[in-house]
Design a protein around this motif. Structure first.
Motif, PDB file in Angstrom:
ATOM      1  N   PRO A   4      79.020  61.319  16.549  1.00  0.00           N
ATOM      2  CA  PRO A   4      79.582  62.346  15.720  1.00  0.00           C
ATOM      3  C   PRO A   4      79.346  63.699  16.161  1.00  0.00           C
ATOM      4  O   PRO A   4      79.935  64.690  15.854  1.00  0.00           O
ATOM      5  CB  PRO A   4      79.490  62.076  14.501  1.00  0.00           C
ATOM      6  N   GLU A   5      78.021  63.629  16.613  1.00  0.00           N
ATOM      7  CA  GLU A   5      77.312  65.095  16.869  1.00  0.00           C
ATOM      8  C   GLU A   5      77.722  65.734  18.174  1.00  0.00           C
ATOM      9  O   GLU A   5      78.276  66.980  18.206  1.00  0.00           O
ATOM     10  CB  GLU A   5      75.912  65.042  16.915  1.00  0.00           C
ATOM     11  N   GLY A   6      77.406  65.083  19.176  1.00  0.00           N
ATOM     12  CA  GLY A   6      77.624  65.742  20.528  1.00  0.00           C
ATOM     13  C   GLY A   6      78.058  65.087  21.582  1.00  0.00           C
ATOM     14  O   GLY A   6      77.923  65.269  22.701  1.00  0.00           O
ATOM     15  N   THR A 102      69.073  75.403  12.899  1.00  0.00           N
ATOM     16  CA  THR A 102      70.460  74.786  12.687  1.00  0.00           C
ATOM     17  C   THR A 102      70.739  73.372  13.450  1.00  0.00           C
ATOM     18  O   THR A 102      69.916  73.244  14.336  1.00  0.00           O
ATOM     19  CB  THR A 102      71.434  75.580  12.541  1.00  0.00           C
ATOM     20  N   CYS A 103      71.626  72.656  13.010  1.00  0.00           N
ATOM     21  CA  CYS A 103      72.058  71.438  13.867  1.00  0.00           C
ATOM     22  C   CYS A 103      72.634  71.798  15.112  1.00  0.00           C
ATOM     23  O   CYS A 103      73.315  72.835  15.314  1.00  0.00           O
ATOM     24  CB  CYS A 103      72.786  70.698  12.765  1.00  0.00           C
ATOM     25  N   MET A 104      72.536  70.914  15.955  1.00  0.00           N
ATOM     26  CA  MET A 104      73.246  70.749  17.235  1.00  0.00           C
ATOM     27  C   MET A 104      74.814  70.747  17.190  1.00  0.00           C
ATOM     28  O   MET A 104      75.249  70.572  18.265  1.00  0.00           O
ATOM     29  CB  MET A 104      72.784  69.995  18.316  1.00  0.00           C
ATOM     30  N   ASP A 105      75.288  70.167  15.957  1.00  0.00           N
ATOM     31  CA  ASP A 105      76.594  69.966  15.838  1.00  0.00           C
ATOM     32  C   ASP A 105      77.518  70.780  16.638  1.00  0.00           C
ATOM     33  O   ASP A 105      77.530  72.416  16.395  1.00  0.00           O
ATOM     34  CB  ASP A 105      76.953  69.802  14.495  1.00  0.00           C
ATOM     35  N   SER A 106      78.364  70.295  17.344  1.00  0.00           N
ATOM     36  CA  SER A 106      79.347  71.123  18.075  1.00  0.00           C
ATOM     37  C   SER A 106      80.451  72.017  17.352  1.00  0.00           C
ATOM     38  O   SER A 106      81.299  72.799  18.069  1.00  0.00           O
ATOM     39  CB  SER A 106      79.987  70.355  19.244  1.00  0.00           C
ATOM     40  N   ALA A 127      69.113  68.034  16.577  1.00  0.00           N
ATOM     41  CA  ALA A 127      69.703  67.070  15.885  1.00  0.00           C
ATOM     42  C   ALA A 127      69.418  67.213  14.241  1.00  0.00           C
ATOM     43  O   ALA A 127      68.139  66.729  13.740  1.00  0.00           O
ATOM     44  CB  ALA A 127      69.692  65.799  16.402  1.00  0.00           C
ATOM     45  N   GLY A 128      70.359  67.615  13.457  1.00  0.00           N
ATOM     46  CA  GLY A 128      69.947  67.622  12.192  1.00  0.00           C
ATOM     47  C   GLY A 128      69.538  69.263  11.456  1.00  0.00           C
ATOM     48  O   GLY A 128      69.429  69.516  10.402  1.00  0.00           O
ATOM     49  N   GLY A 129      69.115  70.075  12.525  1.00  0.00           N
ATOM     50  CA  GLY A 129      68.546  71.236  12.128  1.00  0.00           C
ATOM     51  C   GLY A 129      67.233  70.718  11.391  1.00  0.00           C
ATOM     52  O   GLY A 129      66.594  71.584  10.499  1.00  0.00           O
ATOM     53  N   HIS A 155      72.384  73.397   7.501  1.00  0.00           N
ATOM     54  CA  HIS A 155      72.748  72.352   7.609  1.00  0.00           C
ATOM     55  C   HIS A 155      74.010  72.146   7.377  1.00  0.00           C
ATOM     56  O   HIS A 155      74.672  73.008   7.091  1.00  0.00           O
ATOM     57  CB  HIS A 155      71.860  71.379   6.677  1.00  0.00           C
ATOM     58  N   HIS A 156      74.758  70.999   7.609  1.00  0.00           N
ATOM     59  CA  HIS A 156      76.072  70.855   7.307  1.00  0.00           C
ATOM     60  C   HIS A 156      76.704  69.572   6.757  1.00  0.00           C
ATOM     61  O   HIS A 156      75.730  68.321   6.858  1.00  0.00           O
ATOM     62  CB  HIS A 156      76.718  71.294   8.664  1.00  0.00           C
ATOM     63  N   THR A 157      77.870  69.524   6.239  1.00  0.00           N
ATOM     64  CA  THR A 157      78.305  68.179   6.112  1.00  0.00           C
ATOM     65  C   THR A 157      78.942  67.262   7.139  1.00  0.00           C
ATOM     66  O   THR A 157      78.793  67.805   8.217  1.00  0.00           O
ATOM     67  CB  THR A 157      79.520  68.264   5.101  1.00  0.00           C
ATOM     68  N   ASP A 158      78.919  66.217   7.063  1.00  0.00           N
ATOM     69  CA  ASP A 158      79.274  65.147   8.213  1.00  0.00           C
ATOM     70  C   ASP A 158      78.306  65.061   9.317  1.00  0.00           C
ATOM     71  O   ASP A 158      79.001  65.041  10.391  1.00  0.00           O
ATOM     72  CB  ASP A 158      80.783  65.469   8.481  1.00  0.00           C
ATOM     73  N   CYS A 159      77.207  65.339   9.040  1.00  0.00           N
ATOM     74  CA  CYS A 159      76.030  65.306  10.115  1.00  0.00           C
ATOM     75  C   CYS A 159      75.989  64.012  10.452  1.00  0.00           C
ATOM     76  O   CYS A 159      75.670  63.019   9.920  1.00  0.00           O
ATOM     77  CB  CYS A 159      74.804  65.929   9.343  1.00  0.00           C
ATOM     78  N   GLY A 160      75.679  63.912  11.840  1.00  0.00           N
ATOM     79  CA  GLY A 160      75.312  62.727  12.514  1.00  0.00           C
ATOM     80  C   GLY A 160      74.177  62.141  11.981  1.00  0.00           C
ATOM     81  O   GLY A 160      74.049  60.664  11.995  1.00  0.00           O
ATOM     82  N   LEU A 161      73.154  62.790  11.699  1.00  0.00           N
ATOM     83  CA  LEU A 161      71.899  62.038  11.041  1.00  0.00           C
ATOM     84  C   LEU A 161      72.318  61.689   9.466  1.00  0.00           C
ATOM     85  O   LEU A 161      71.440  60.739   9.217  1.00  0.00           O
ATOM     86  CB  LEU A 161      71.027  63.214  10.904  1.00  0.00           C
TER      87      LEU A 161
HETATM   88 ZN    ZN Z   1      74.337  67.840  12.038  1.00  0.00          ZN
END
Ligand code: ZN
Length: 241
Positions: A4-6, A102-106, A127-129, A155-161
Motif C-alpha cells: 500500500p505504501e510504495g 513523515t512517511c514515505m507514502d506516495s 516507512a511510517g514516519g 503521519h497519515h491514515t491508511d498507512c502501510g504500517l
Molecule cells: Zn505510511
C-alpha cells in the motif's frame, strides 16, 4: 516492502506526461521530448531523429529496445526542470529552521500539503514516519549543523504500517532468508497514537538540542485534510532556550 505504501504499481493504461503510455517504446518518449533536448540525453547518444530506428539499425540480433524505465522518465523530467524550473542555488541551512519527519507514502506530496518551498525545511521520510535511530541521527545533524529548531511529524491514515503484523513479518523473513530482522518494523494501528509516541521519543532524545517545539499531524489520505494531534502530556519538557 509494503504494497500500500510504495509498490510500483503497474497500473494498466497509466499515461505519462504528454499522454504517452509509459513503456510504449522510446519513440513515444522522443516525440514528447522538447526539441531542445538537453545535453544529458544528447550525451547519452539517444537524442535526435535517428533514435526511433535504434533497434532496426542494429540488426536482427538485437532485441527490441527496452521499455522506457522510470529512471529514463525521471531523467527527462529533471533535464527540463534544470532548464525551466530551477530557481538557482539556495542556502544550505533551511530558511524556516524546520525539520519534517513523515512517511514515505506516495500519496503525500509533502511540499504541497505543508506549503513548503525548496530551501525551507529538511524532509526526513521512512516507512511510517517512525522515529528510528536513523531519524534521530538526521534530526541531530539538522539541528546541530543546519540550525533547525522546530520539528513537525506527519503521519497519515491508511498507512502501510497499520496493515502488517510485526510477528508475521519476522516469521516470513526468517522463513525466506534464514535470518530474523534485527530491527523493529514499528507497525501501529492508530496514527494519532503513533504521532504521540513519536513526539515522546523525540522529547526524550538526549541528542536533540531543541525539543521544545515538536508538533504532530495526521494527514487524511482520503480527504487531503491535515489534523493536528494534541501533544502528549505529563512529560518533562526541557526547553532549550
Ligand atoms: Zn505510511
Amino acid at each position: 516492502m509494503m504494497p500500500p505504501e510504495g509498490a510500483p504499481g503497474r497500473r494498466p493504461g497509466r499515461l505519462s506526461r504528454g499522454g504517452h503510455r509509459r513503456g510504449g517504446g522510446r519513440q513515444g518518449l522522443r516525440s514528447f521530448a522538447p526539441s531542445r533536448t538537453g545535453h544529458r540525453l544528447a550525451a547519452a547518444g539517444s537524442g535526435g531523429e535517428a533514435s526511433g530506428g535504434e533497434g532496426a539499425e542494429r540488426g536482427a540480433g538485437w532485441h527490441t529496445p527496452p521499455a522506457m524505465s522510470e529512471a529514463d522518465e525521471i531523467r527527462e523530467h529533471a533535464d527540463r526542470y534544470s532548464r525551466d524550473g530551477f530557481a538557482g542555488m539556495l542556502p544550505l541551512r533551511p530558511s524556516r529552521s524546520l525539520a519534517i519527519v513523515t512517511c514515505m507514502d506516495s500519496r503525500m506530496p509533502i511540499f504541497a500539503i505543508l506549503g513548503l518551498r525548496p530551501g525551507e525545511a529538511h524532509i526526513i521520510r521512512n516507512a511510517g514516519g517512525v522515529v528510528t535511530d536513523d531519524v534521530v541521527r538526521s534530526l541531530l545533524l539538522s539541528q546541530r549543523l543546519m540550525g533547525t529548531r522546530e520539528i513537525v511529524l506527519v503521519h497519515h491514515t491508511d498507512c502501510g504500517l497499520t496493515k502488517i503484523s510485526e510477528d508475521r513479518m519476522r516469521s516470513e523473513l526468517e522463513r525466506d532468508t534464514g535470518m530474523r530482522p534485527w530491527f523493529a518494523f514499528e507497525s501501529f494501528q492508530d496514527p494519532y497514537a503513533d504521532v504521540k509516541q513519536s513526539i515522546l521519543r523525540l522529547r526524550r532524545s538526549p541528542f536533540l538540542v531543541h525539543r521544545d517545539r515538536i508538533s504532530g499531524f495526521v494527514y487524511e489520505v482520503e480527504s487531503g485534510l491535515l489534523h493536528p494531534v494534541d501533544a502528549p502530556a505529563g512529560i518533562d519538557l526541557q526547553a532549550s532556550d
